[in-house]
Design a protein around this motif. Structure first.
Motif, PDB file in Angstrom:
ATOM      1  N   TYR A  27       0.784  -1.332   0.064  1.00  0.00           N
ATOM      2  CA  TYR A  27       0.086   0.022  -0.079  1.00  0.00           C
ATOM      3  C   TYR A  27       0.818   1.344   0.121  1.00  0.00           C
ATOM      4  O   TYR A  27       0.702   2.110  -0.827  1.00  0.00           O
ATOM      5  N   ASP A  34      -1.374   8.977  -0.918  1.00  0.00           N
ATOM      6  CA  ASP A  34      -2.153   8.957   0.408  1.00  0.00           C
ATOM      7  C   ASP A  34      -1.422   8.735   1.620  1.00  0.00           C
ATOM      8  O   ASP A  34      -1.899   9.378   2.587  1.00  0.00           O
ATOM      9  N   SER A  39      -5.032   9.736   6.840  1.00  0.00           N
ATOM     10  CA  SER A  39      -4.879   9.605   8.308  1.00  0.00           C
ATOM     11  C   SER A  39      -4.328   8.035   8.229  1.00  0.00           C
ATOM     12  O   SER A  39      -4.644   7.161   7.157  1.00  0.00           O
ATOM     13  N   ARG A  41      -5.481   5.424  10.058  1.00  0.00           N
ATOM     14  CA  ARG A  41      -6.670   4.808  10.122  1.00  0.00           C
ATOM     15  C   ARG A  41      -7.317   4.423   8.651  1.00  0.00           C
ATOM     16  O   ARG A  41      -8.007   3.419   8.393  1.00  0.00           O
ATOM     17  N   GLU A  42      -7.391   5.401   7.889  1.00  0.00           N
ATOM     18  CA  GLU A  42      -8.107   5.643   6.671  1.00  0.00           C
ATOM     19  C   GLU A  42      -7.043   4.783   5.713  1.00  0.00           C
ATOM     20  O   GLU A  42      -7.555   3.795   4.945  1.00  0.00           O
ATOM     21  N   GLN A  43      -5.788   4.956   5.700  1.00  0.00           N
ATOM     22  CA  GLN A  43      -5.017   4.101   5.151  1.00  0.00           C
ATOM     23  C   GLN A  43      -5.041   2.613   5.180  1.00  0.00           C
ATOM     24  O   GLN A  43      -4.896   1.862   4.357  1.00  0.00           O
ATOM     25  N   ALA A  44      -5.073   2.323   6.628  1.00  0.00           N
ATOM     26  CA  ALA A  44      -5.438   0.833   6.871  1.00  0.00           C
ATOM     27  C   ALA A  44      -6.659   0.371   6.378  1.00  0.00           C
ATOM     28  O   ALA A  44      -6.918  -0.785   5.850  1.00  0.00           O
ATOM     29  N   ARG A  45      -7.539   1.333   6.372  1.00  0.00           N
ATOM     30  CA  ARG A  45      -8.884   0.855   5.773  1.00  0.00           C
ATOM     31  C   ARG A  45      -8.893   0.702   4.308  1.00  0.00           C
ATOM     32  O   ARG A  45      -9.535  -0.495   4.142  1.00  0.00           O
ATOM     33  N   ARG A  46      -8.274   1.452   3.720  1.00  0.00           N
ATOM     34  CA  ARG A  46      -8.102   1.192   2.431  1.00  0.00           C
ATOM     35  C   ARG A  46      -7.404  -0.184   1.851  1.00  0.00           C
ATOM     36  O   ARG A  46      -7.579  -0.717   1.094  1.00  0.00           O
ATOM     37  N   GLU A  48      -7.246  -2.620   3.629  1.00  0.00           N
ATOM     38  CA  GLU A  48      -7.997  -3.798   4.161  1.00  0.00           C
ATOM     39  C   GLU A  48      -6.997  -4.434   5.136  1.00  0.00           C
ATOM     40  O   GLU A  48      -6.994  -5.687   5.336  1.00  0.00           O
ATOM     41  N   GLN A  50      -5.532  -3.766   9.747  1.00  0.00           N
ATOM     42  CA  GLN A  50      -5.548  -3.337  11.190  1.00  0.00           C
ATOM     43  C   GLN A  50      -4.719  -2.001  11.144  1.00  0.00           C
ATOM     44  O   GLN A  50      -3.459  -2.229  10.929  1.00  0.00           O
ATOM     45  N   PRO A  51      -4.949  -1.075  11.833  1.00  0.00           N
ATOM     46  CA  PRO A  51      -4.061   0.117  11.892  1.00  0.00           C
ATOM     47  C   PRO A  51      -2.917  -0.362  12.618  1.00  0.00           C
ATOM     48  O   PRO A  51      -1.740   0.057  12.389  1.00  0.00           O
TER      49      PRO A  51
END
Length: 296
Positions: A27, A34, A39, A41-46, A48, A50-51
């Motif tokens: 990523y 990005d 943030s 957390r948003e990068q981790a979400r994208r 897929e 965990q932070p």
């Protein structure tokens, strides 16, 4: 930013990482912009993930936490966004070292790749969604200032030829943006702006948002001021070996939108184009088309 400051380190050590850290590293390598702007957390979400996985990657690389990586990437982006004069100096050095032909080839190669990205499954739905919204609009207001102006004008011209009601907000005499005051939910605002974002474009978009006007943004990042205001956004890449950012992908999007919107118009579009052809012929706007050569 097409390559982040940790790109080479992550690529070199990729095989030694656990599967989870490999996903995080992938990523970071694939999305350097990005990393700088979103943030953790948003990068981790994208990604897929965990932070905590992003934090583990940072510590594996010797940092106290992921914020240190974000700061590193922010600083790199800030350097890339230096003024035109600084960029021109870097270009001159590159040009002197490799020659005019190599620089021209690098610029054209970047353009080709950027336009090609618009045909991917990630980008195409955004273009289709934007075209559908603009096709439903009673009036499309087109706004692009400074370098973005030709892109907005290009779409406006296509819509004008093909029967779509389009108003160009062009700033002439200080009154060019006034027509947006007449817009409402039945209309749409297509606004073009890329970093560095033009203040007036953002302010007009904010006002249109207040009026309830659907906003279509043609911009360069999910976290640009326009993307945060827009009902739909189309993202284009702008990085270039040149000192000046590339507008070729934005022009490509304008042409595609114009074609899709015209296609939605059916017989109305055909009638409008026939009227346009008749008018251009009447005023002899173009030189006569030479007759086609016949075979010997």
């Amino acid at each position: 930013m097409d390559k982040g400051p940790l790109n080479d380190t992550l690529v070199a050590g990729f095989e030694s990482l656990s599967p989870q850290l490999q996903a995080a590293a992938r990523y970071v390598v694939d999305n350097p912009r990005d990393v700088a702007l979103l943030s953790m957390r948003e990068q981790a979400r994208r990604a897929e993930l965990q932070p905590a996985t992003m934090t583990r990657l940072a510590k594996h690389l010797g940092y106290d936490g992921y914020d240190a990586i974000r700061t590193l990437y922010k600083d790199a982006m800030r350097d890339r966004l230096a003024g035109f004069a600084d960029k021109a100096g870097a270009q001159a050095q590159h040009q002197k070292l490799l020659g005019d032909g190599a620089l021209a080839a690098a610029i054209l190669s970047a353009m080709r790749e950027q336009v090609g990205q618009l045909a991917t499954p990630h980008a195409l739905p955004r273009i289709v969604q934007a075209a559908a919204c603009l096709s439903r609009a009673r009036t499309v207001y087109c706004l692009g200032l400074r370098a973005s102006h030709p892109v907005a004008w290009h779409l406006h011209y296509i819509l004008s030829l093909s029967g779509g009601k389009s108003v160009l907000l062009d700033g002439i005499a200080g009154t060019g943006i006034d027509p947006i005051a007449r817009a409402d939910r039945q209309d749409a605002l297509l606004v073009v702006s890329i970093m560095p974002y033009t203040r007036a474009s953002i302010e007009v978009a904010e006002y249109a948002k207040h009026l309830g006007v659907p906003i279509i943004a043609l911009t360069d990042s999910e976290v640009s001021p326009l993307a945060r205001l827009a009902d739909a956004s189309i993202l284009v890449q702008t990085e270039s070996p040149s000192f000046f950012h590339s507008l070729v992908p934005a022009f490509a999007v304008a042409e595609v939108l114009g074609a899709l919107i015209a296609g939605h118009g059916g017989e109305r579009t055909l009638a409008a184009l026939q009227r346009s052809d008749a008018w251009l012929e009447a005023i002899q706007a173009h030189l006569p088309t030479p007759p086609a050569r016949t075979g010997s």
